[in-house]
Structures are given as C-alpha cells and as structure tokens.
Design a protein around this motif. Structure first.
Motif, PDB file in Angstrom:
ATOM      1  N   THR A  34      42.247  36.494  43.496  1.00 55.73           N
ATOM      2  CA  THR A  34      41.302  36.391  44.613  1.00 55.73           C
ATOM      3  C   THR A  34      40.632  35.026  44.610  1.00 55.73           C
ATOM      4  O   THR A  34      40.841  34.220  43.706  1.00 55.73           O
ATOM      5  CB  THR A  34      40.239  37.505  44.534  1.00 55.73           C
ATOM      6  N   ARG A  35      39.806  34.814  45.613  1.00 53.26           N
ATOM      7  CA  ARG A  35      39.268  33.468  45.799  1.00 53.26           C
ATOM      8  C   ARG A  35      38.055  33.190  44.914  1.00 53.26           C
ATOM      9  O   ARG A  35      37.300  34.092  44.573  1.00 53.26           O
ATOM     10  CB  ARG A  35      38.928  33.282  47.284  1.00 53.26           C
ATOM     11  N   GLN A  36      37.905  31.919  44.620  1.00 51.39           N
ATOM     12  CA  GLN A  36      36.867  31.488  43.687  1.00 51.39           C
ATOM     13  C   GLN A  36      35.482  31.993  44.074  1.00 51.39           C
ATOM     14  O   GLN A  36      34.683  32.365  43.213  1.00 51.39           O
ATOM     15  CB  GLN A  36      36.870  29.963  43.626  1.00 51.39           C
ATOM     16  N   LYS A  37      35.246  32.038  45.362  1.00 49.68           N
ATOM     17  CA  LYS A  37      33.888  32.336  45.830  1.00 49.68           C
ATOM     18  C   LYS A  37      33.450  33.786  45.593  1.00 49.68           C
ATOM     19  O   LYS A  37      32.288  34.119  45.813  1.00 49.68           O
ATOM     20  CB  LYS A  37      33.765  31.993  47.324  1.00 49.68           C
ATOM     21  N   ASN A  38      34.394  34.649  45.177  1.00 52.22           N
ATOM     22  CA  ASN A  38      34.052  36.054  44.933  1.00 52.22           C
ATOM     23  C   ASN A  38      34.240  36.470  43.483  1.00 52.22           C
ATOM     24  O   ASN A  38      34.310  37.659  43.173  1.00 52.22           O
ATOM     25  CB  ASN A  38      34.920  36.935  45.837  1.00 52.22           C
ATOM     26  N   THR A  39      34.296  35.504  42.610  1.00 51.19           N
ATOM     27  CA  THR A  39      34.653  35.771  41.213  1.00 51.19           C
ATOM     28  C   THR A  39      33.584  36.558  40.467  1.00 51.19           C
ATOM     29  O   THR A  39      33.889  37.548  39.783  1.00 51.19           O
ATOM     30  CB  THR A  39      34.913  34.424  40.501  1.00 51.19           C
ATOM     31  N   ILE A  40      32.359  36.127  40.556  1.00 53.50           N
ATOM     32  CA  ILE A  40      31.291  36.840  39.839  1.00 53.50           C
ATOM     33  C   ILE A  40      31.203  38.269  40.330  1.00 53.50           C
ATOM     34  O   ILE A  40      31.022  39.207  39.559  1.00 53.50           O
ATOM     35  CB  ILE A  40      29.928  36.137  40.024  1.00 53.50           C
ATOM     36  N   ASN A  41      31.343  38.433  41.634  1.00 55.11           N
ATOM     37  CA  ASN A  41      31.258  39.767  42.208  1.00 55.11           C
ATOM     38  C   ASN A  41      32.273  40.703  41.567  1.00 55.11           C
ATOM     39  O   ASN A  41      31.974  41.859  41.234  1.00 55.11           O
ATOM     40  CB  ASN A  41      31.488  39.666  43.720  1.00 55.11           C
ATOM     41  N   ILE A  42      33.484  40.220  41.384  1.00 56.49           N
ATOM     42  CA  ILE A  42      34.529  41.044  40.780  1.00 56.49           C
ATOM     43  C   ILE A  42      34.232  41.310  39.308  1.00 56.49           C
ATOM     44  O   ILE A  42      34.371  42.433  38.815  1.00 56.49           O
ATOM     45  CB  ILE A  42      35.896  40.363  40.964  1.00 56.49           C
ATOM     46  N   LEU A  43      33.819  40.282  38.612  1.00 56.77           N
ATOM     47  CA  LEU A  43      33.463  40.468  37.203  1.00 56.77           C
ATOM     48  C   LEU A  43      32.335  41.485  37.067  1.00 56.77           C
ATOM     49  O   LEU A  43      32.357  42.346  36.188  1.00 56.77           O
ATOM     50  CB  LEU A  43      33.023  39.133  36.582  1.00 56.77           C
ATOM     51  N   PHE A  44      31.375  41.377  37.947  1.00 61.17           N
ATOM     52  CA  PHE A  44      30.230  42.285  37.915  1.00 61.17           C
ATOM     53  C   PHE A  44      30.685  43.730  38.109  1.00 61.17           C
ATOM     54  O   PHE A  44      30.255  44.639  37.391  1.00 61.17           O
ATOM     55  CB  PHE A  44      29.242  41.882  39.008  1.00 61.17           C
ATOM     56  N   LYS A  45      31.554  43.937  39.106  1.00 63.80           N
ATOM     57  CA  LYS A  45      32.066  45.286  39.346  1.00 63.80           C
ATOM     58  C   LYS A  45      32.794  45.838  38.129  1.00 63.80           C
ATOM     59  O   LYS A  45      32.635  47.002  37.759  1.00 63.80           O
ATOM     60  CB  LYS A  45      33.027  45.278  40.553  1.00 63.80           C
ATOM     61  N   ASN A  46      33.595  44.981  37.503  1.00 69.85           N
ATOM     62  CA  ASN A  46      34.350  45.444  36.339  1.00 69.85           C
ATOM     63  C   ASN A  46      33.443  45.787  35.168  1.00 69.85           C
ATOM     64  O   ASN A  46      33.682  46.770  34.458  1.00 69.85           O
ATOM     65  CB  ASN A  46      35.378  44.385  35.926  1.00 69.85           C
ATOM     66  N   VAL A  47      32.426  44.973  34.955  1.00 70.50           N
ATOM     67  CA  VAL A  47      31.490  45.256  33.875  1.00 70.50           C
ATOM     68  C   VAL A  47      30.702  46.530  34.175  1.00 70.50           C
ATOM     69  O   VAL A  47      30.464  47.366  33.293  1.00 70.50           O
ATOM     70  CB  VAL A  47      30.556  44.043  33.649  1.00 70.50           C
ATOM     71  N   PHE A  48      30.337  46.697  35.440  1.00 70.08           N
ATOM     72  CA  PHE A  48      29.641  47.924  35.831  1.00 70.08           C
ATOM     73  C   PHE A  48      30.505  49.149  35.557  1.00 70.08           C
ATOM     74  O   PHE A  48      30.039  50.169  35.033  1.00 70.08           O
ATOM     75  CB  PHE A  48      29.260  47.866  37.318  1.00 70.08           C
TER      76      PHE A  48
END
Lengths: 408, 408, 408
Positions: A34-48
């Motif tokens: 996915t695109r760079q601009k949504n990276t933290i969002n994805i990491l956050f979801k996975n950690v959640f």
C-alpha cells in the motif's frame, strides 16, 4: 508420561510463537503493498488486532470456541480463563499434547489472524474507529462461535467436515469479512476510472517480500501446531506438505502470470506462495507430497485468475486478500475431498456444506456489522483524508518523518 | 524410545524453520548492499531459489545426495520422495534423530542456500533467465552430487574428510559458483575505471544489518541441526562455538579494518560476523570455545584481506560472497585439521583433498553452465538495462513505487 | 532421565535463540525512532554490543555472575569457560534443565541486553569510542556483579528478593545506566529550546513497529527460558502472563494517551507494549492472567506519564528507554509484592530493598564510568557532527547511500 507432555507442550509453545510472529508478516505485507501515506494507519490496525484480539479471546473468545458440552451451534463456558486445577496446581491431565495455558495462547494467536486478513483488504480508506469496532465483534464473537462448529466439536465436526488448520475456519472467515467490507466500502479514489483499472503499486517490495517469508515461517507453526502434539510423523509430514504447496503455489503463479502478462511480477509470485499455503492448510496432514504440490499448483493459478476477477467485479482489494484467503481457502477446503486420505464424493459434499455454513455466518455477520457502522458513524474517511493520507489525519504523523526529503 | 525420537525431531524441525528463515537474511543482506534500482530483481531471484529449490530437491536432489548404497561418486535412488512405510504408516525406525520427512525438509532448506550465495555475487547485471537456468542445474544436480561424496557416505566420507555443517559442502560450493560467475560476467559498469575501484555502496544499511542478524539466528539451526539429533551436550556446544566464532569474527574484522582504513565500517563488521560463522561451520561440534574464538578472529582478518584481494583481481562481488563463503569456507574446512578434537597432519591433508575435490567439481560445472549460457542466450543484461536498473526492465516496476518522491 | 534433560535443553536453546533475536528488535526500534543521519551509528553500536558482549561474558562475566560459593557480594570463578567434565565428556548432571553450554549462552544473551537499553537513550549524540568503553565495563563487570547478588545466589537472593526474569536485574540495570548517561550527556541540539520541547520523530515507523513485535517474540524466550526448564505448567503460564501483560500495556497506553492527547499515537502504543512486557518480567511465573492484565494496564499508564515526566525533567531520551526499562522495571519488581503468589507486605519491602540496591550500584558505577569518560576523552560529539549526522562523521557513510535522491 509427563516427559511426552513436556515435549508436546514445547512444540506447541514454539508453534504459538511462530503464529504470533505472523502478525509481523501480515503487517509487512500490507504496508509493502500500500501507499506510504497510509503506513502508520495499517501498522496501528495490526497492533490493535493482536493486542485487543488476545485480550478479547481471553475474556470470552476461548470459552465461546471451546464451550465443552454444547448444542453444537452456540455455547459459552463463561467469562475469563479458568485453568483446571488439581490440589491447587495446574491439572496436567488436561491433554497429552499441551497444557491449558498453551491451548489458550495457541488458539488466541489464531483468533487475531482472521481480523488481520480483513485489515489488508480495507486498507487506505476505512475509518479506524469503525475498523476497531468491527475487530472487537468479529474476533470476540463471530470467529469463536463459527470456530466452535468444527474445532469446538459442534455440528460440522459431527458431520465429518474436515479443516485441519483453518483454510475455512481462519482464512475464509477472514476472507468473507474482507469481501463484504470492500463491497460496502467502495474502491479507493481513482482505482476504477473511465472503465480502466488504476495501478496502486504499494510503497515497498522488500517489505512485501519479507512479509511473505515471515508468513511462510509462521505457517510452520500454524500448520505444524495444528497437529496438537509433537507426533513426529504427523508434524513433519505437515511441514513438508506445507512447504511444498507454498513452493508450488509460487512457481505456478509466477509461470502462469508471466505467460499471461509477459512480466516477472514479484507480487504475483508472493501471492502464489500465500495461495499455496492457504490451500494446503485444510488438509496438510492428509496429503502426500505430490498431492501438496498439485494443490499448490492449482492455488497458484487461482491466485492469478482470482486477482483479475476481483478487479473485474470492480472490487478494490489492495493486497489481494480475497483471492488469497477466501478463494484459496475455499479451494483448500474442497481439495480435502479431492486429494489425499479423505478424498471421496461424500467428503467433498461435506466440505461443500462446511464452506456454505461459514459463508452464511460470515457474510451475514460482517454485513450486519459493517452496514450498521456505515449508517451510523460511517465506514469511510473523507475524500480529503483519503487523498492526503490517513497517517496525517488519523495519527498526526508521517511514517517516515525524518527520511529522505523530510530529513532534519 | 519414541519419546526420544519425538524430542530429536522437534529440534530438527525447529532447525529446519531457522534455516528456511536464512533466506530472508540473504535477501535483506543482498538488497541492502546493492542499489535501489535492482531490488526487485534480487528479491525475485531469492524467492525463485527457495521455491524452485525445494521442488527440485524433492524431485531429484534428495535422492541424488542420499542414494543409499552407491559407488561413492554418483548414485540416484529415483525420482520423487518415497517415505519408508511399515504397515502403511511412516517407519519411525528410519532414524533416532528425525523422521524421513524432517530429513528431506532440513536437507532441502540447505540445498537452496548454495545458489543463494551465487545470487549475491552476480547481482545487478545478470540476466534473470540465465540465472534461473543456473539455479535449476546447480541446485538440482551439482549440489546434491557433490554433497553425496561426503554426507551421502561417498568417497570423501570414507577417506575421513570432515565437514560438520557445510563450510565446504554448502558455502564453498556456492562460493566457487560465485567466483566463476563473476569472472565470466565481468564487473558492473563503472566499478573498475581508470585503474580506480568505484564505490557502489548499496541502498540500505538497516536491511544489510538485519540480514546478518537473521543469518546468525538461522545458523543456530544450520549448525545446531547438523548434529542430526537434540543431543544436549553436542547441540549446545555447537551453539556456543557458533556464536563465539561469529562474535570474534565481527570484532576482529572491525578492529583490523579500522586500523587499516581508519574508519568504523559497518559492512566489514557484518561480513566479519558472517566470515566467523562460515569458518566455524566445518568443525562447530569439534571445537572448544577458545578454538572457536581463534577461528573467528582469523576469519575476521581473512574477510578484510579477501574483500581487498577480490577487488585487486578486478572481480566485482557486490556483497563480498567470495570472501565470506569461498575463502572463509576453505579456511573453516582446513581449521578442522588445525584446531579441536580432530587436529592433526593427516586430517589437515584430508581436509585439503576435500577442498580440492569440491573446487574441481564446482569450478568445472559452474564454468560449463555459465559458459554455455554466455554463448547461447547470454549472461548479461544490456548496458541500458544495467544503467536504468533491472527492476524496470525485467519486472516492469520500481521496488518503492509509492515512496518519497514517487509518492502518489 | 536423560530424555527430560534433552527436552529441557531444547527449550532453553530455543529461548536462547529468541533472546538473541531481540537484538534485531532493539536495533529496529532504536533506528526507527531516531533520525536517518544517525542510523549506521546505532546499528554499529548494537552489533558491537552483541559481539563484544558475548566475548566478555565468556571471558569473565559468566564467572562473575555465577561464582559458585561466595560471600554474597562479589565472587569470581576465574577467567574463561570451564565446562564440568566426567571422564572427558561434558557432565550432564550439571543441571536437569540445561547443559553448561546452554547455561552460558542463555545468560550471555541476557548480558548484552542491559547495554542495548542504554544505547537507545544516548543515541544521536554520544561518541562511539566512549560508548564502546562504557559497554565493555558495564557488560563485563557491572551487570554480572549486580546479577550475582540475586541470580548468582548472593545476599539479595538470601533475603528473598524475587526477580524472575529481570525487571530489575536486566531492565532497570540498563535503565539506570540510561538515566545517568542522558543526564551527563545533555539533550540533543534543539530538543529543549525557549521552554519548548522539540519533536524529533524518528525516521521509520515500520522499523519501530517491527522492532517491538520482534522484541515481544523474543520475550517468549526471555521469560519462557527463565523457568530454566521446559516445565509444561510453568513455561506456558509464563507465556500467557507475558502476552497478556504486553497486550494490556499496549491497549492501556493507547487509550490513556489518546484521551490525553486526542491522537492515535503509534509510538505510545508500542512503548505501552514494551512497558507491559518489562512490567510482567519480574513475576511472570507468579501471576494469574488477571494479575498480568492489571500489571500491564498500569504499566501502560506509567509509560504515558513517564515519557512526559522525562521530558519535563529536561532529559532527552530519544526512544523512551527510561520510562520503559527503568520505571516499568521498578514497577514490575514492586508488583511482585502486590499481585500474585508472593504478594505481601514483607515481600513488598524486600522488593523495595532490591530496587534500592540495584539503584545504588548502577547509579554509582555508571556515574563513575560516564563522568571519567566525560572529563577525559569526552562523551559527546561536536555540534557540527551532531548536526550533520554521526553516520558521515564516525562511519564515513550514509545509511541509505543509493536510495531515493541518492540513487546512482
């Protein structure tokens, strides 16, 4: 013999650790594609997912999935964990293959996986609050109830339905959720425009590749641990079929896609490996090496066609989750009736019934959850947020704040 | 006692998983030390090696390497895997240390490693089709035939040649292939110009470092599993010698290179660790901790000199594969005759003979393969492709398509 | 029974490998949370710590920490490793849970961790030579002597102080060193200016996240191996309490920080997980799942407050090491007196005494080391070096020399 329990339990604990590690694989794969601009969002979801998933599974999931004696459809052994004791000490007679604690933790690591599959499909446009609510309900209620039908000894188990390590119980449960989610969510802005399919190629192929290798490693535990003991013949056969199906899936997907598209596409290779892994999962302990290779080869072809099909249906699945987890999950489940020790018409029909039952509960429940979220707090971020990136808007931060041009 | 088989087999399966994981280590190391524009190409090669390598090893490699009774030079037990059965079930008397399936998978994970070593050396300029053909022949035929001479009970085994986990059988087999390949391929454009050695510093030191730490972790399985059982004394001694040699190799390479070049060079430190690991591999079960440290210290010095020597010879080895795997592989093999339980003049001479035999088969076979490829389909991409990057030309894609300036 | 030793030893070797792997976790976390220009420097420090740490622990640390019979404060069993032999072979009666070699290697992997904790705190401004000298003394002398007081059977062990896997012996030992170091070093240029706290957000959130997931995985070995055998009940309980505390720490930190700062901050989530892990470490084998969750929840809150407190004190800790390892280390140690099997006023007081003794030795010794370094060769790089980056100045190289704009 306590020695044998100790060995079995060591194996199961290692497998638990490996399944836990799959969460890094999923995270890397998703952010890579996915695109760079949504990276933290994805990491956050996975950690959640992994943190909240474990807590929920401890609070109620484990006792919904393994309720003991029950009507075969829905049972609940009560909130929280209650270890069986003998004279105040843990009852080691709980099972020959593992202790009560290992049982919980191994199953808990599985539980979070289903939600993680959905995470990839809905990436880059879902509201994080809506997604977190979905996770809580899906991991906390839907996954364990659906799981109880087979692994908890429910009606599908009685009927002879077979799903060794979760082609259906884990992967298609996630895959159905992903399918409903992306249908209700709609495609990312620009994905389907003027009859063309836009390319959204992701931001890091090294991470995507690392993700798949880590997932493959994790599958040693996912399938190897599903033997539920360290039985030397069964565990090692399972690892062989698992690895051969993965290899065959990758090679098949590579060859088929390069014939079709005249290109050596790494993402097809990677998804082919995952397709092979998902495909072997339902019957990894029942197949010969040759069966495993055939299942993998077919999974590799399915991946290429499946990804194209999802695009054709104008469904936007950034990481190919529907092709990998849903379609190959169904393929693997049906393959139990076609190849290996259990092959037969009756088994095939039973497998079909199982697939149908899981389709029903997952489609209905995900539709209800996502639809209610859609008409209440909303599923999707604003067009502005989507365009500028979820990282800045939902997390106030770029994923690489001091990298390259951003460098201080 | 079935319990002991179960324990041993658990250990061997874990070691198998760790050796599998080394493929991520190799991939990270190689892409870290090469340029961004060739990243997908390297990942693709690595994924091809592990998937195709496993399939080939199942189809013929395993039965070429372990042919049972044979003439000591070349034997073949037939295509495909045929598990020994007793009354329709897997014969657990196959070995006390592992099942037939574990044996295949552990050895299969080793097989792919030899080709991976070559991959790093030829990076950034080899045609992918030519490389894939080389892999098929080298992993499918050369590695297992050469391996049968020692591990399959062939003539070098009878002669008393010792190579515990493959300083020669794996690392120098890969290293000789790498040496021949880079000689026939020629250097990357700009590497040696006007008598100067160009710096091509790679695109990610974090990935290179992660690669080495993952490889070190994988070596727990590579050497630990080469005990072929979970024997507590031998396995744990092996892990200690392995880790101390790695540590000593790194520190030695760091100190020696910083004295020589007045710079704290992380890539020398990393290659020193790898040199120590390759160096201890031939005799990890025969050394004391002090022996292991000495072997590592010498390996660390060899790395610094070896990298300079390869440059001096105008050979272009982007990742230092020849110094690490070939030179330290030879060093480790000879060290068995100098240090530890087997030290002695006779053993040293036998070790030399073994090194020579492997040099012969590897040099001849890699030369034949690469030379025929060179005069037929060609070994090297065009200057335009090399300059613009293999990713765009062979894979139609950048490795970081949505990153930094490429961001959508 | 030799079989049981074999099982136990397999488990301990796996745990050793997992603790080793934590060094990649620490490296990823540290470079992820710091600026691109100091990446190689951090990687270099981490590689130095694990390699030199192991050598030092073999040379003297192991025999300082486990001196056998001693006065309870300071003992030394001599330089180097001397395996106990019986008739020339390793004495397997050394322990039921592991061999001599496994014992050394497992403890050696722990030793390096304490210095790694300091590494993160002093990042981006310490002179590498000064740091390396500190590491040699702290890992070679301070850590093992302090450790002998409890794990070596010293006076704190006799007093009943409890620290299962090192909330105090490892994490607060590192944490005290970190605190003294950042106080003597001073803040990075621009961190505290005109009464404001500057944001230095790091260069890769994916690496930071991967680091935490790898650390969590490593904790399976850190805590699971601290059982010192594969006892099925104790090891599996330990993994459950460890994972639940990690999950609870993350969720608690996420919720508390998002209420406080109205932001879904991934670094708080990640540090919350680490806080939970450090917090459970002192009593992971003594807690119920509920106790573990409570300890984690409190650790998650402590992290948020602790990070703010360190900032308020004008101490510059780039990765939050003091909050995670020192404050949560103390919390976990005291929690043994509040929750679980050992809870009680007497135990709580003993825990307090233990915390105080470790504070004393660590504060005094780190102060001495860092102060002497400061007034001799200096602790801090020049303002020019700090501004331009340690990578270029200390290592002559950028961490991503061929990436993005740097691409050749």
């Amino acid at each position: 013999m306590e020695g044998l329990l100790t060995i079995n339990n060591v194996w199961m604990m290692i497998c638990t650790a490996l399944v836990f590690f799959m969460h890094l694989g999923f995270a890397f794969l998703e952010i890579g594609l996915t695109r760079q601009k949504n990276t933290i969002n994805i990491l956050f979801k996975n950690v959640f997912i992994i943190t909240m998933g474990l807590l929920l599974y401890g609070l109620l999931g484990f006792n919904l999935m393994y309720p003991g004696d029950f009507n075969g459809y829905l049972g609940f052994a009560g909130f929280g964990l209650s270890a069986p004791l003998v004279d105040g000490a843990l009852d080691l007679a709980y099972s020959e293959g593992y202790t009560y604690w290992t049982d919980f933790l191994f199953q808990g690591m599985f539980a979070a996986t289903a939600a993680t599959i959905v995470s990839g499909a809905v990436a880059e446009r879902i509201k994080i609050n809506s997604f977190m609510i979905f996770v809580v309900i899906y991991v906390g209620l839907v996954y364990p109830i659906a799981g109880s039908w087979k692994w908890g000894g429910g009606f599908l188990d009685e009927m002879g339905f077979y799903d060794f390590a979760g082609s259906t119980l884990v992967h298609s449960v996630g895959g159905w959720g992903a399918l409903i989610a992306i249908w209700l969510l709609g495609a990312r802005i620009g994905k389907f425009k003027d009859g063309k399919i836009g390319a959204f190629p992701g931001h890091s192929m090294p991470m995507a590749t690392a993700g798949v290798i880590i997932l493959w490693l994790g599958w040693f535990g996912f399938n190897g641990g599903s033997v539920l003991s360290a039985d030397p013949g069964l565990t090692s056969l399972t690892l062989v079929t698992t690895c051969l199906a993965a290899a065959a899936g990758g090679v098949s997907s590579f060859i088929f896609s390069s014939l079709l598209y005249k290109n050596y596409d790494i993402t097809m290779y990677l998804n082919g490996i995952l397709g092979g892994l998902v495909g072997i999962t339902a019957g990894a302990d029942q197949m010969s090496p040759t069966d495993a290779i055939l299942i993998g080869v077919i999974a590799g072809v399915i991946i290429v066609l499946g990804v194209a099909l999802v695009d054709r249906l104008r469904l936007d699945d950034p990481v190919g989750a529907v092709a990998v987890h849903l379609i190959c999950g169904i393929w693997g489940t049906l393959a139990v009736g076609i190849f290996g020790n259990l092959a037969g018409v009756d088994q095939f029909v039973t497998q079909l019934i199982g697939v149908g039952c899981y389709a029903a509960i997952c489609v209905v429940s995900s539709f209800l959850i996502f639809y209610i979220l859609k008409i209440t707090i909303g599923l999707r971020v604003s067009a502005k947020e989507e365009t500028e990136g979820l990282d800045i808007h939902e997390h106030g931060m770029d994923a690489y704040p001091d990298f390259g041009l951003n460098q201080q």
